[in-house]
Design a protein around this motif. Structure first.
Motif, PDB file in Angstrom:
ATOM      1  N   ILE A 108      69.463 137.686  40.606  1.00  0.00           N
ATOM      2  CA  ILE A 108      70.130 136.883  39.576  1.00  0.00           C
ATOM      3  C   ILE A 108      71.588 137.328  39.570  1.00  0.00           C
ATOM      4  CG2 ILE A 108      70.205 136.377  37.093  1.00  0.00           C
ATOM      5  CD1 ILE A 108      67.103 137.453  37.413  1.00  0.00           C
ATOM      6  N   GLY A 109      72.478 136.371  39.630  1.00  0.00           N
ATOM      7  CA  GLY A 109      73.888 136.718  39.782  1.00  0.00           C
ATOM      8  C   GLY A 109      74.575 137.145  38.499  1.00  0.00           C
ATOM      9  N   ASP A 110      73.863 137.809  37.633  1.00  0.00           N
ATOM     10  CA  ASP A 110      74.486 138.322  36.408  1.00  0.00           C
ATOM     11  C   ASP A 110      73.593 139.389  35.793  1.00  0.00           C
ATOM     12  OD1 ASP A 110      76.307 138.534  34.306  1.00  0.00           O
ATOM     13  OD2 ASP A 110      75.182 137.140  33.063  1.00  0.00           O
ATOM     14  N   SER A 111      74.234 140.397  35.257  1.00  0.00           N
ATOM     15  CA  SER A 111      73.454 141.414  34.544  1.00  0.00           C
ATOM     16  C   SER A 111      73.926 141.539  33.098  1.00  0.00           C
ATOM     17  CB  SER A 111      73.583 142.772  35.240  1.00  0.00           C
ATOM     18  OG  SER A 111      74.896 143.259  35.073  1.00  0.00           O
ATOM     19  N   ASP A 112      75.062 140.912  32.790  1.00  0.00           N
ATOM     20  CA  ASP A 112      75.613 141.039  31.432  1.00  0.00           C
ATOM     21  C   ASP A 112      74.737 140.360  30.395  1.00  0.00           C
ATOM     22  OD1 ASP A 112      78.217 142.380  31.958  1.00  0.00           O
ATOM     23  OD2 ASP A 112      78.484 140.640  33.232  1.00  0.00           O
ATOM     24  N   PHE A 113      74.077 139.284  30.793  1.00  0.00           N
ATOM     25  CA  PHE A 113      73.355 138.495  29.797  1.00  0.00           C
ATOM     26  C   PHE A 113      72.175 139.254  29.184  1.00  0.00           C
ATOM     27  CE2 PHE A 113      69.381 136.740  31.687  1.00  0.00           C
ATOM     28  CZ  PHE A 113      69.480 137.315  32.933  1.00  0.00           C
ATOM     29  N   ILE A 114      71.797 140.352  29.782  1.00  0.00           N
ATOM     30  CA  ILE A 114      70.745 141.163  29.161  1.00  0.00           C
ATOM     31  C   ILE A 114      71.264 142.568  28.830  1.00  0.00           C
ATOM     32  CG2 ILE A 114      68.655 139.990  29.952  1.00  0.00           C
ATOM     33  CD1 ILE A 114      68.682 141.991  32.331  1.00  0.00           C
ATOM     34  N   ARG A 115      72.580 142.727  28.902  1.00  0.00           N
ATOM     35  CA  ARG A 115      73.164 144.028  28.588  1.00  0.00           C
ATOM     36  C   ARG A 115      73.085 144.255  27.077  1.00  0.00           C
ATOM     37  NH1 ARG A 115      79.189 144.710  30.623  1.00  0.00           N
ATOM     38  NH2 ARG A 115      79.715 144.741  28.421  1.00  0.00           N
ATOM     39  N   ASP A 116      72.922 145.497  26.703  1.00  0.00           N
ATOM     40  CA  ASP A 116      72.696 145.811  25.286  1.00  0.00           C
ATOM     41  C   ASP A 116      73.699 145.154  24.350  1.00  0.00           C
ATOM     42  OD1 ASP A 116      70.610 147.287  26.093  1.00  0.00           O
ATOM     43  OD2 ASP A 116      71.556 149.247  25.818  1.00  0.00           O
ATOM     44  N   ASP A 117      74.984 145.316  24.656  1.00  0.00           N
ATOM     45  CA  ASP A 117      75.987 144.828  23.698  1.00  0.00           C
ATOM     46  C   ASP A 117      76.068 143.314  23.662  1.00  0.00           C
ATOM     47  OD1 ASP A 117      76.906 144.861  26.239  1.00  0.00           O
ATOM     48  OD2 ASP A 117      78.882 145.650  25.799  1.00  0.00           O
ATOM     49  N   LEU A 132      82.944 138.953  15.963  1.00  0.00           N
ATOM     50  CA  LEU A 132      84.290 138.797  16.523  1.00  0.00           C
ATOM     51  C   LEU A 132      84.455 137.502  17.313  1.00  0.00           C
ATOM     52  CD1 LEU A 132      84.540 142.446  17.814  1.00  0.00           C
ATOM     53  CD2 LEU A 132      85.630 141.539  15.782  1.00  0.00           C
ATOM     54  N   GLY A 133      83.406 136.715  17.340  1.00  0.00           N
ATOM     55  CA  GLY A 133      83.506 135.445  18.054  1.00  0.00           C
ATOM     56  C   GLY A 133      82.763 135.428  19.379  1.00  0.00           C
ATOM     57  N   GLY A 134      81.891 136.358  19.555  1.00  0.00           N
ATOM     58  CA  GLY A 134      81.041 136.351  20.736  1.00  0.00           C
ATOM     59  C   GLY A 134      81.560 137.256  21.827  1.00  0.00           C
ATOM     60  N   PRO A 135      80.858 137.317  22.906  1.00  0.00           N
ATOM     61  CA  PRO A 135      79.661 136.542  23.228  1.00  0.00           C
ATOM     62  C   PRO A 135      78.381 137.193  22.679  1.00  0.00           C
ATOM     63  CG  PRO A 135      80.297 137.875  25.093  1.00  0.00           C
ATOM     64  CD  PRO A 135      81.329 138.115  24.029  1.00  0.00           C
ATOM     65  N   TRP A 136      77.391 136.346  22.458  1.00  0.00           N
ATOM     66  CA  TRP A 136      76.081 136.822  22.036  1.00  0.00           C
ATOM     67  C   TRP A 136      75.036 136.114  22.892  1.00  0.00           C
ATOM     68  CZ3 TRP A 136      73.032 134.674  17.309  1.00  0.00           C
ATOM     69  CH2 TRP A 136      71.772 135.277  17.263  1.00  0.00           C
ATOM     70  N   SER A 137      74.348 136.857  23.692  1.00  0.00           N
ATOM     71  CA  SER A 137      73.350 136.274  24.583  1.00  0.00           C
ATOM     72  C   SER A 137      72.074 136.001  23.782  1.00  0.00           C
ATOM     73  CB  SER A 137      73.070 137.234  25.742  1.00  0.00           C
ATOM     74  OG  SER A 137      72.115 136.686  26.592  1.00  0.00           O
ATOM     75  N   ILE A 138      72.009 134.802  23.230  1.00  0.00           N
ATOM     76  CA  ILE A 138      70.901 134.466  22.317  1.00  0.00           C
ATOM     77  C   ILE A 138      69.557 134.466  23.044  1.00  0.00           C
ATOM     78  CG2 ILE A 138      69.955 132.629  20.854  1.00  0.00           C
ATOM     79  CD1 ILE A 138      72.770 131.892  20.102  1.00  0.00           C
ATOM     80  N   VAL A 139      69.522 133.910  24.236  1.00  0.00           N
ATOM     81  CA  VAL A 139      68.233 133.789  24.909  1.00  0.00           C
ATOM     82  C   VAL A 139      68.042 134.815  26.018  1.00  0.00           C
ATOM     83  CG1 VAL A 139      67.897 131.354  24.375  1.00  0.00           C
ATOM     84  CG2 VAL A 139      69.116 132.010  26.438  1.00  0.00           C
ATOM     85  N   GLY A 140      69.004 135.732  26.154  1.00  0.00           N
ATOM     86  CA  GLY A 140      68.892 136.723  27.229  1.00  0.00           C
ATOM     87  C   GLY A 140      67.605 137.518  27.156  1.00  0.00           C
ATOM     88  N   ARG A 141      67.290 137.973  25.949  1.00  0.00           N
ATOM     89  CA  ARG A 141      66.090 138.782  25.752  1.00  0.00           C
ATOM     90  C   ARG A 141      64.830 137.962  26.078  1.00  0.00           C
ATOM     91  NH1 ARG A 141      65.449 142.420  20.646  1.00  0.00           N
ATOM     92  NH2 ARG A 141      67.495 141.563  20.240  1.00  0.00           N
ATOM     93  N   ASP A 142      64.814 136.708  25.617  1.00  0.00           N
ATOM     94  CA  ASP A 142      63.640 135.854  25.869  1.00  0.00           C
ATOM     95  C   ASP A 142      63.489 135.587  27.365  1.00  0.00           C
ATOM     96  OD1 ASP A 142      63.312 135.744  23.167  1.00  0.00           O
ATOM     97  OD2 ASP A 142      64.427 133.884  22.940  1.00  0.00           O
TER      98      ASP A 142
END
Lengths: 259, 722
Positions: free
Chosen positions: B603-612, B621-631
């Motif tokens: 998967i070409g990204d690891s940020d979407f499931i990163r803790d922060d 502060l206006g994001g980003p917030w990975s709403i569905v990353g955990r799901d």
């Protein structure tokens, strides 16, 4: 069957050739569609007909006694019932013919309410399967109500009395199945309390509430109206209508025998 | 109608004549009622159900049916329920008024259905904690929580304790407690109960391995926490209940043990040759390797500035490249950054959470900003937009129709839920990951198949990672907007006009029997092995220096390897042991040709499931917030674990049937007040149509009938008159 069809045609014709069909129909549509529109036509809400079908039983309780009151009471009042009884027609066929005529009339009026689901389809993607289920449930419930109303019409000569009796009995039948209504009038807690006060176990009161809910056509209506066809519900409606139509025939037969 | 009315009526009349008519009539009616009661009862016991709804809203999913069908032992469900009739119908909650009694009806219906489908293997025991103190105590011990609900009228207020919890027991040893459950519909009841059933049926947790290269913690006092790793998704309750994670990032360890069949790499960087060898042998032996890769590393620093940190996949002393290794298996991973300019791709999933991707936090609220580096793959078939994209060029249109792929290019259950909403998971500064290609055609190794699962839109810009991707700079909101427009957006738009745009692959899967990347290379040694070799060599040299006649000791593969003392703590280190020969755990021989079919998913990204990104650190502060990353991560686990039951269940969401009475005006900007007025007018028109159209039609029919009747009557009267 042929006898029933003859009666059915005659009755249906009488509905549509007299202003009653149009007056009742228009009033029904104004009330039903007016309120349902507020529940269903909401921007950004889900395209569903729940509001329409939730309201329908209550509107039917108000309007159906007006349709059923004249079925036998008027015949008796104008003296055509005796004439009908002399025809070589079975009483069962008479009852079924009149019942089907009212149902056909109701079906025609309900057809006009299809405007609402059509609009919902245009502006959202309405799932038509529960809508079809809802209309089927409405017809089944209306059938049950008509059967009850016909019995009251057959026992009295006065149409107003027939209407009032039908109105009260239908409201009761509906009310005992509507949980929030029972809660509102305090029956849910009151009945077990009363049973308790009488020195009997509270469970009898709770069981009585369950029996009431099982008798009411509303519970079965809810089930079919959400789009689930259950043989249990169909059997219930068949038995309910059958019983009251049979009762109707029994009353008329007794009257014929009495002369 | 079993009884003949004529017969009964005769009896009725005859009996009346005899004086007991009323009684006999009543008896007939009662008998018939009893018969009808029996019929209805039997019908409710032996019933057939047909769920007509498109989404099968009122039916148990095939996943639950399968689970119940596979039961080997008895599943006992202890239902700790206080009486249903004591439950209030309307309770004020944070979400509005809730009908608690209705939730009981839903639960009862659901449990009945479980019992029916369980065919004797599912037993429901109902216990009332309000009746028996022992049961209430048991509830407390089990952790079942009471529901203290306040109900009242205009004159009184009552606080009542209700119970609605479940304990699932399977095989007498495994249990799962649902402390409180109040599903408003059977759909949600299933979403909670089926995974719980699955949990008690699962004998032991599935074990996954992982290697992680966490982002350096750079938190300052008063600042939001910086990314520290991928713990949030791994330790989420839904995950940790069923899966266990073990870190295998250890250079000294031998190859991965056989019990580990799936390994996750969270943002690989500074990979040593040894680690690459371990991965190689893992996939060759049939392992599942799931890589969350990034081509560059961006962090959100103080004052929400975006800092770029160089990211090297390979360690400085590494001889082999990680991307070359993936190429060998059929995956083309490139150090690029992908920016998707399709407006649908950067719009937030929820209206209430515009900071899912990026927005400017102002005094008036969050103002969404199109930051193309944060986006989600847009579902739907892009080929259908070929005409629009080609702008009249027939040749290009034909090419687009042929080459454009849907954003979610698979029917896998993993993406079921995303397909329904036509939005893939959100990605943040993703990188290019494709199948290996030769002259635009997929070129995979022998015995390997592969596919791209996610694509960006055709309006995607692919570039080398820039040093700065800060969209806003610092300062007050006005300055930030100026910065965004002039410094960030304007140059980007200029580039967009000049540079080609195309779809970028975001997630690939290859599987098959792989050949080793190290088939013609030497097995990289572990540091301990190197030390051991050096020590042996040194010892031999020393021995040779002492006795020149003695031959040097032979080392290498045949030399006996010291065994590890696995019991007790290691012996204390003495002074003269400083340069002692390290103990090396032996490992399996190198495999050159795959022994079992393996699988690699990148998967070409690891940020979407990163803790922060997952824990809403930046939401204020206006994001980003990975709403569905955990799901998405949870679904991925179920998918990798081939737990199709749960993957299927999660994808079971009702179709969105939102009513949209107004189409957005061309250009996209409209004064909200004007829009409100437009909506108001439309609503009035619809409500009026809803009432008056059917009435008018009915009245028109009535009028026509009336006119026809009148004409008929007149002609009849005329006929009589003539």
């Amino acid at each position: 069957m042929r006898e029933s069809l003859v009666i059915f045609r005659r009755e249906l014709k009488s509905y549509f050739l007299s202003p009653i069909a149009y007056v009742v129909g228009v009033l029904f549509l104004i009330v039903q569609m007016g309120f349902a529109g507020f529940f269903c036509l909401i921007d950004r809400a889900q395209a569903r007909m729940d509001g329409f079908f939730t309201l329908l039983p209550f509107v039917l309780v108000l309007f159906l006694p007006g349709l059923t009151m004249r079925l036998w009471a008027e015949e008796r009042k104008v003296g055509t019932l005796e004439l009908l009884m002399t025809f070589p027609v079975r009483i069962g066929a008479l009852v079924v013919g009149k019942f089907l005529a009212v149902m056909a009339f109701l079906a025609v009026v309900l057809l006009f309410t299809l405007v609402l689901p059509m609009m919902l389809t245009v502006y959202g993607s309405l799932d038509w399967s529960p809508v079809i289920g809802g209309y089927l449930a409405s017809l089944l419930m209306a059938g049950a109500f008509v059967a009850v109303g016909m019995v009251w019409s057959s026992v009295t000569r006065d149409q107003i009395v027939a209407m009032l009796l039908a109105l009260v009995s239908l409201a009761l039948l509906l009310g005992i199945g509507v949980t929030w209504f029972l809660d509102l009038i305090g029956i849910t807690r009151g009945l077990p309390d009363l049973v308790d006060w009488l020195g009997m176990p509270r469970t009898i009161g709770i069981a009585a509430l369950d029996v009431c809910a099982a008798i009411s056509p509303y519970r079965y209506f809810e089930s079919v109206a959400r789009g689930v066809i259950d043989t249990r519900d169909l059997v219930y409606y068949a038995c309910f209508c059958g019983f009251f139509l049979w009762l109707n025939a029994l009353v008329l037969h007794g009257r014929r025998q009495k002369g | 109608m079993n009884a003949n009315p004529r017969f009964l009526a005769c009896g009725f009349v005859a009996c009346r004549r005899q004086g007991g008519g009323a009684l006999a009539g009543m008896l007939h009616v009662l008998l018939l009622l009893v018969v009808i009661g029996q019929v209805v009862y039997l019908a409710s016991r032996h019933r057939l159900r047909f769920d007509l709804t498109q989404d099968q809203l009122y039916s148990l999913s095939s996943a639950t049916r399968r689970l119940l069908g596979d039961l080997q032992q008895r599943l006992v469900i202890e239902a700790y329920f206080s009486p249903k009739d004591d439950l209030p119908t309307a309770v004020q909650t944070q979400q509005g008024t809730a009908n608690v009694r209705e939730t009981r009806a839903v639960l009862d219906g659901f449990l009945d259905e479980l019992v029916q489908l369980g065919r004797g293997k599912v037993v429901v025991q109902r216990l009332n904690p309000n009746d028996d103190k022992d049961i209430a105590d048991q509830c407390t011990r089990l952790g079942i929580k009471p529901l203290d609900l306040r109900t009242g009228s205009t004159t009184s207020v009552q606080l009542n304790r209700h119970w609605q919890g479940l304990r699932l027991l399977y095989g007498g040893s495994r249990q799962r407690v649902l402390e409180q459950i109040a599903p408003p519909n059977s759909y949600l009841a299933e979403a909670v109960l089926t995974p719980a059933i699955k949990e008690v049926l699962t004998e032991k947790k599935r074990k996954f391995g992982y290697m992680e290269w966490p982002v350096q913690a750079q938190a300052q006092p008063g600042q939001p926490p910086q990314g520290i790793g991928w713990n949030v998704v791994r330790t989420a309750e839904t995950v940790s209940r069923r899966y266990e994670f073990q870190n295998y990032k250890d250079d000294e360890a031998p190859l991965l043990p056989a019990e580990c069949d799936t390994l996750f790499l969270f943002r690989p960087k500074d990979l040593t040759d040894r680690q690459k060898y371990v991965l190689d042998q893992f996939v060759l032996r049939g392992g599942n390797l799931i890589v969350f890769a990034d081509g560059s590393e961006y962090q959100i620093g103080q004052k929400r500035t975006f800092q770029s940190t160089p990211l090297a996949w390979d360690a400085a002393d590494s001889q082999l490249r990680f991307d070359a290794q993936l190429q060998h298996y059929g995956i083309d991973l490139r150090k690029k950054v992908i920016a998707d300019f399709a407006p649908d791709a950067t719009s937030a999933r929820q209206m209430m959470a515009p900071y899912e991707y990026y927005c400017l936090a102002t005094m008036q609220g969050a103002m969404p900003v199109q930051y193309p580096y944060f986006f989600h793959p847009v579902g739907g078939d892009w080929a259908s937009t070929a005409k629009q994209l080609a702008k009249g060029d027939a040749e290009r249109e034909a090419l687009f129709q042929k080459t454009l792929r849907p954003g979610i290019d698979t029917e896998e259950g993993l993406f079921g839920v995303f397909k329904k909403t036509a939005r893939g998971p959100g990605f943040y500064w993703p990188t290019w990951v494709d199948l290996r290609r030769k002259l635009d055609a997929v070129d995979l190794p022998a015995n390997v198949t592969g596919r791209v699962l996610l694509w960006s839109s055709p309006l995607t810009l692919i570039e080398d990672p820039p040093a700065n991707l800060d969209p806003m700079g610092s300062g007050d909101p006005n300055q930030q907007i100026q910065y965004f427009r002039n410094t960030f957006q304007a140059p980007l738009m200029k580039r967009l006009e000049g540079e080609p745009r195309r779809q970028a692959p975001l997630m690939v899967e290859v599987k098959g029997t792989f050949t080793s990347f190290f088939s013609e290379r030497e097995r990289p040694k572990r540091p301990a092995e190197i030390k051991e070799e050096e020590a042996k060599k040194k010892a031999a040299e020393e021995a040779a220096a002492k006795d020149p006649l003695t031959e040097p000791v032979k080392d290498a593969p045949d030399a006996p390897v010291a065994k590890v003392d696995e019991q007790g703590p290691p012996p204390p280190k003495t002074d003269d042991q400083g340069d002692a020969v390290p103990k090396v755990v032996p490992e399996a021989d190198k495999v050159v040709q795959g022994t079992a079919p393996g699988r690699i998913v990148v998967i070409g990204d690891s940020d979407f499931i990163r803790d922060d990104f997952v824990n809403q650190s930046y939401a204020r502060l206006g994001g980003p917030w990975s709403i569905v990353g955990r799901d998405f991560f949870t679904l991925l686990l179920d998918w990798v674990a081939q737990d199709r039951d749960l993957a299927e269940l999660a994808s079971r969401i009702p179709t969105d049937r939102t009513l949209k009475f107004l189409e957005p005006v061309a250009g996209g900007t409209e004064d909200p007040r004007a829009a409100e007025q437009r909506l108001d007018r439309k609503m009035r028109m619809l409500l009026a149509t809803n009432v008056f159209l059917p009435c008018a039609v009915l009245l028109l029919i009535g009028l026509l009938v009336f006119l026809a009747r009148r004409a008929q009557k007149r002609s009849f009267l005329d006929a009589i008159g003539n």
